[in-house]
Design a protein around this motif. Structure first.
Motif, PDB file in Angstrom:
ATOM      1  N   GLY B  98      -3.678  -2.762   0.372  1.00  0.00           N
ATOM      2  CA  GLY B  98      -4.453  -2.854   1.139  1.00  0.00           C
ATOM      3  C   GLY B  98      -3.884  -4.333   1.412  1.00  0.00           C
ATOM      4  O   GLY B  98      -4.669  -4.910   2.700  1.00  0.00           O
ATOM      5  N   ARG B  99      -2.640  -4.535   1.204  1.00  0.00           N
ATOM      6  CA  ARG B  99      -2.494  -6.026   1.787  1.00  0.00           C
ATOM      7  C   ARG B  99      -1.571  -6.018   3.063  1.00  0.00           C
ATOM      8  O   ARG B  99      -0.913  -5.012   3.263  1.00  0.00           O
ATOM      9  N   LEU B 100      -1.889  -6.749   3.896  1.00  0.00           N
ATOM     10  CA  LEU B 100      -0.735  -7.150   5.222  1.00  0.00           C
ATOM     11  C   LEU B 100       0.299  -6.817   5.115  1.00  0.00           C
ATOM     12  O   LEU B 100       0.918  -6.340   6.182  1.00  0.00           O
ATOM     13  N   ASN B 101       1.312  -7.112   4.112  1.00  0.00           N
ATOM     14  CA  ASN B 101       2.768  -7.572   3.876  1.00  0.00           C
ATOM     15  C   ASN B 101       3.265  -5.709   2.808  1.00  0.00           C
ATOM     16  O   ASN B 101       4.336  -5.565   3.254  1.00  0.00           O
ATOM     17  N   GLU B 102       2.479  -4.606   3.396  1.00  0.00           N
ATOM     18  CA  GLU B 102       2.291  -3.517   2.905  1.00  0.00           C
ATOM     19  C   GLU B 102       1.679  -2.831   4.452  1.00  0.00           C
ATOM     20  O   GLU B 102       1.155  -2.940   4.581  1.00  0.00           O
ATOM     21  N   LYS B 103       3.164  -1.928   4.286  1.00  0.00           N
ATOM     22  CA  LYS B 103       3.006  -0.535   5.287  1.00  0.00           C
ATOM     23  C   LYS B 103       1.252   0.240   5.318  1.00  0.00           C
ATOM     24  O   LYS B 103       0.923   0.399   4.279  1.00  0.00           O
ATOM     25  N   LEU B 104       0.837   0.536   6.365  1.00  0.00           N
ATOM     26  CA  LEU B 104      -0.968   1.261   6.029  1.00  0.00           C
ATOM     27  C   LEU B 104       0.195   2.850   6.573  1.00  0.00           C
ATOM     28  O   LEU B 104       0.405   2.736   8.052  1.00  0.00           O
ATOM     29  N   PHE B 105       0.003   4.233   6.290  1.00  0.00           N
ATOM     30  CA  PHE B 105       0.124   5.108   6.227  1.00  0.00           C
ATOM     31  C   PHE B 105      -1.063   5.799   6.763  1.00  0.00           C
ATOM     32  O   PHE B 105      -2.354   6.213   5.927  1.00  0.00           O
ATOM     33  N   PHE B 106      -1.007   6.607   7.647  1.00  0.00           N
ATOM     34  CA  PHE B 106      -1.969   7.214   7.961  1.00  0.00           C
ATOM     35  C   PHE B 106      -1.874   8.789   7.981  1.00  0.00           C
ATOM     36  O   PHE B 106      -0.488   9.487   8.013  1.00  0.00           O
TER      37      PHE B 106
END
Lengths: 114, 115
Positions: B98-106
């Protein structure tokens, strides 16, 4: 209360030229900024990001610019390719380290003509 | 690496009916989000889970919407009863912590039409 505005619902560009997508925001608490792109029938995918301590970040053909004083975020694609045709969203995060408080722009449909 | 899986892809119901959506995040991703995207707008966060606990559901209309992630893996979002204004694409997303330096996958989303 619309904190984020992508002013152009659509943009049409010739292949090889520069595409410039823009977002304006009002919330001065935003401190992390992202661009995602979305192809039809697919979920959005990460493109590039920038933190508030920088004013520019590059990744290949993609460059994100942040003007904090003007509260303006932009994405430059040079050169544009037909495969770049998609919906582009700007995303804004405020004061946290997680994605939970992301605010999305309305999206800009980019069409790159061969 | 498998992506975020969502089903069904499309759903058409009449108002006042119930509907449920399913999401299977990327394996090992602790954080799971449900977003609602109404036509012409950007996605809006409905609820965020960290493992099987709710982190943020401040924008979830709790009188009709519910979500659960019982075993900290897959999740369901339910609407009961549905209203016309619930017509939207429901997107599920996940990230490792959940941290911003990781990608968010949809995921690809579920398109709901309420008639």
């Amino acid at each position: 209360d619309q904190q984020v505005k992508q002013n152009s619902p659509s943009l049409s560009v010739q292949e090889g030229r520069i595409s410039i997508l823009n977002c304006d925001y009002t919330n001065s608490m935003f401190d992390y900024f992202l661009w995602y792109k979305k192809y039809p029938a697919e979920g959005p995918t990460f493109l590039i990001s920038i933190s508030s301590i920088k004013d520019k970040n590059e990744d290949g053909r993609f460059t994100v610019f942040l003007n904090k004083s003007a509260k303006h975020l932009s994405l430059h694609i040079v050169p544009s390719q037909p495969g770049d045709s998609a919906v582009y969203f700007c995303l804004f995060s405020a004061g946290g380290t997680s994605y939970g408080k992301l605010t999305f722009g309305q999206g800009t449909i980019l069409t790159v003509h061969p | 690496e498998a992506g975020v899986a969502q089903s069904p892809r499309y759903k058409i119901i009449e108002k006042r009916q119930s509907v449920a959506f399913w999401c299977n995040p990327i394996s090992g991703h602790a954080t799971l989000y449900w977003y609602q995207q109404i036509l012409g707008q950007g996605p809006k966060l409905l609820i965020q889970f960290q493992n099987n606990g709710v982190v943020d559901d401040s924008q979830l209309p709790k009188d009709r919407f519910s979500a659960e992630r019982l075993k900290g893996v897959d999740s369901t979002l339910k609407i009961q009863p549905a209203k016309l204004e619930d017509s939207a694409v429901y997107l599920c997303a996940s990230s490792r912590t959940g941290r911003l330096n990781e990608k968010l996958f949809f995921g690809s989303g579920t398109q709901l039409s309420v008639l």
